[in-house]
Write a protein that holds these residues in place. Structure first.
Motif, short mmCIF file in Angstrom:
data_model
loop_
_atom_site.label_atom_id
_atom_site.label_comp_id
_atom_site.label_asym_id
_atom_site.label_seq_id
_atom_site.Cartn_x
_atom_site.Cartn_y
_atom_site.Cartn_z
N VAL A 97 -15.61 31.20 13.76
CA VAL A 97 -16.06 29.86 13.40
C VAL A 97 -15.21 28.78 14.09
O VAL A 97 -15.74 27.79 14.63
N LEU A 98 -13.90 28.97 14.09
CA LEU A 98 -13.00 27.91 14.57
C LEU A 98 -12.61 28.06 16.03
O LEU A 98 -12.25 27.06 16.69
N PRO A 158 -9.19 23.55 11.41
CA PRO A 158 -10.40 23.46 10.59
C PRO A 158 -10.67 22.02 10.15
O PRO A 158 -9.76 21.19 10.08
N THR A 159 -11.92 21.74 9.87
CA THR A 159 -12.33 20.46 9.29
C THR A 159 -13.06 20.72 7.98
O THR A 159 -13.39 21.87 7.66
N LYS A 195 -16.09 20.09 7.30
CA LYS A 195 -17.42 20.63 7.57
C LYS A 195 -17.39 22.13 7.85
O LYS A 195 -18.40 22.82 7.64
N ASP A 196 -16.26 22.64 8.33
CA ASP A 196 -16.16 24.06 8.65
C ASP A 196 -16.18 24.95 7.41
O ASP A 196 -16.56 26.12 7.50
N GLN A 225 -18.99 27.17 6.52
CA GLN A 225 -19.23 28.30 7.42
C GLN A 225 -18.19 29.39 7.28
O GLN A 225 -18.14 30.31 8.09
#
Length: 450
Positions: A294-295, A300-301, A303-304, A307
């Motif tokens: 994912v990253l 990370p943010t 919004k992540d 996911q």
């Protein structure tokens, strides 16, 4: 309804003191043992009083969710937590508590909390800059410093490392030197329980004064400049409910509560999760694979997080095994009829996350760290009240969304760079205070991620 004996079954203990010593000295083992021996509703004699321990989800639902106004929190009656926090959300009661919660609630709306994500990640990256592959760190103090820094920035717009270290030391003093009294006991012997030395009392008072001075001074300064700095303190200063705003004392009590509970919960959650992952490398490898997919190596943010479902399952499972709140106490304010027993007003009920979260009849394999049990595709059908790491009902922890976001962002940042390992031969034991702390800290070696 059939009427049972006057009290549920339970251990009688020793003459005069009853079960005081095992109840006080090793409450996790004691509460687990009495549930296994006597069942899910147990009467425990402590000196000249009885407390009723409820372990099954039905009692959790009854006290916290279905009939919350039939009870009051025992934290509202006194004790060291109230000495520190005053009339904060953890220690206030009734109409006053409900009004205070309405006033504080806007500070924890999702949109407001989401704004803190960048601060959480940036401060974690600053911490990582001071770490080195292969070195040994005391993770509990490292996580306290980081989470306290985050709380001070998001709550007060303060970022002073010297001040953070001073406040961290004060919190540790207050927690470690607080007398272990059961303030809800009655009778002439009650004051003897948990008696402390003069030196301990002085340390506790000094630590509390340090914390109180910091918060009160900051409120006075903010009242003077009247600027909205976009933090939680600004929200509290501007809060109103039907024309009523918070007084300085009320803001002080809420801020102290949020500051104490906010960093304490997060630091312990992170420590215990590192500990569990160190013991289960396959879980870590699966989590790292998700983070990389994912990253792809970046920070990370907010919004992540949507996911990263396996990261969420890991945290849910960590909170099941090492819940932030390990026991909740309520006093009945009216007569209660439960399972055929009639309990008079004034009866103390204790609900135990530690026990309920580890009951084989509810979880099947409770001692196994198995994040997959939280997969919605084949998640166990869990009755309401079986899992309550942050409490439940109208008094559920108001900072839960903040904590849920914070620990996942911090883990996603740290675990891409380091896989902390427990120092060999270290005996890690949970210490039940207000939260579950590692008794002697948690010494870990920073293994770099290849």
């Amino acid at each position: 309804m059939a009427r049972h004996a006057v009290l549920p079954p339970g251990p009688k203990g020793l003459p005069v003191v009853g079960n005081l010593f095992p109840f006080r000295n090793d409450p996790l083992a004691f509460s687990t043992a009495i549930q296994r021996r006597y069942g899910n509703l147990v009467a425990v004699k402590i000196m000249n009083s009885y407390v009723i321990c409820g372990f099954s989800p039905e009692y959790v639902r009854y006290c916290l969710m279905e009939h919350p106004r039939s009870f009051r929190s025992i934290q509202s009656e006194g004790g060291n937590l109230r000495l520190l926090l005053g009339d904060g959300l953890l220690t206030s009661e009734g109409d006053f508590h409900r009004q205070q919660r309405r006033l504080v609630q806007p500070s924890f709306h999702r949109q407001r909390i989401d704004q803190y994500a960048d601060t959480m990640v940036n401060y974690t990256q600053d911490t990582l800059c001071g770490w080195h592959a292969g070195e040994e760190v005391e993770m509990a103090s490292q996580m306290q410093r980081l989470t306290l820094r985050i709380i001070l920035k998001t709550m007060f717009n303060v970022d002073d490392m010297k001040q953070i270290d001073t406040l961290g030391a004060a919190f540790n003093t207050v927690i470690n030197q607080a007398p272990h009294r059961f303030f809800w006991l009655r009778g002439p012997l009650a004051n003897l329980v948990g008696r402390t030395t003069k030196d301990q009392d002085e340390q506790f008072t000094n630590g509390r004064t340090t914390l109180d001075t910091f918060v009160s001074t900051l409120i006075q300064q903010r009242r003077s400049n009247k600027q909205d700095q976009g933090d939680i303190l600004s929200m509290l200063l501007a809060a109103s409910d039907e024309g009523e705003s918070l007084s300085d004392q009320q803001i002080r009590d809420q801020v102290m509560t949020l500051m104490a509970a906010g960093h304490e919960t997060a630091q312990n959650s992170l420590c215990w999760t590192f500990y569990l992952l160190a013991q289960h490398p396959r879980v870590y490898e699966k989590l790292l694979a998700e983070l990389r997919t994912v990253l792809q190596g970046r920070a990370p943010t907010m919004k992540d997080l949507a996911q990263l479902p396996y990261l969420e399952w890991v945290m849910n499972e960590s909170w099941r095994i090492y819940p932030p709140a390990w026991r909740i106490g309520r006093r009945a304010i009216e007569d209660i009829e439960l399972d055929g027993y009639r309990f008079p007003a004034g009866t103390i009920f204790l609900l135990h996350q530690w026990v309920t979260h580890h009951m084989p009849e509810l979880w099947g394999d409770p001692e196994n760290f198995r994040p997959e049990r939280w997969d919605p595709a084949h998640q166990q059908k869990l009755p309401q009240g079986v899992y309550f790491p942050f409490g439940g009902g109208p008094r559920i922890c108001i900072g839960m969304p903040f904590a849920q976001m914070e620990v996942r962002l911090l883990l996603a940042t740290i675990l891409q760079q380091y896989y902390p390992q427990i120092v060999p031969h270290q005996h890690v034991v949970p210490l039940p205070r207000v939260t579950l702390r590692p008794r002697d800290g948690m010494h870990m070696i920073l293994q770099p991620v290849a």
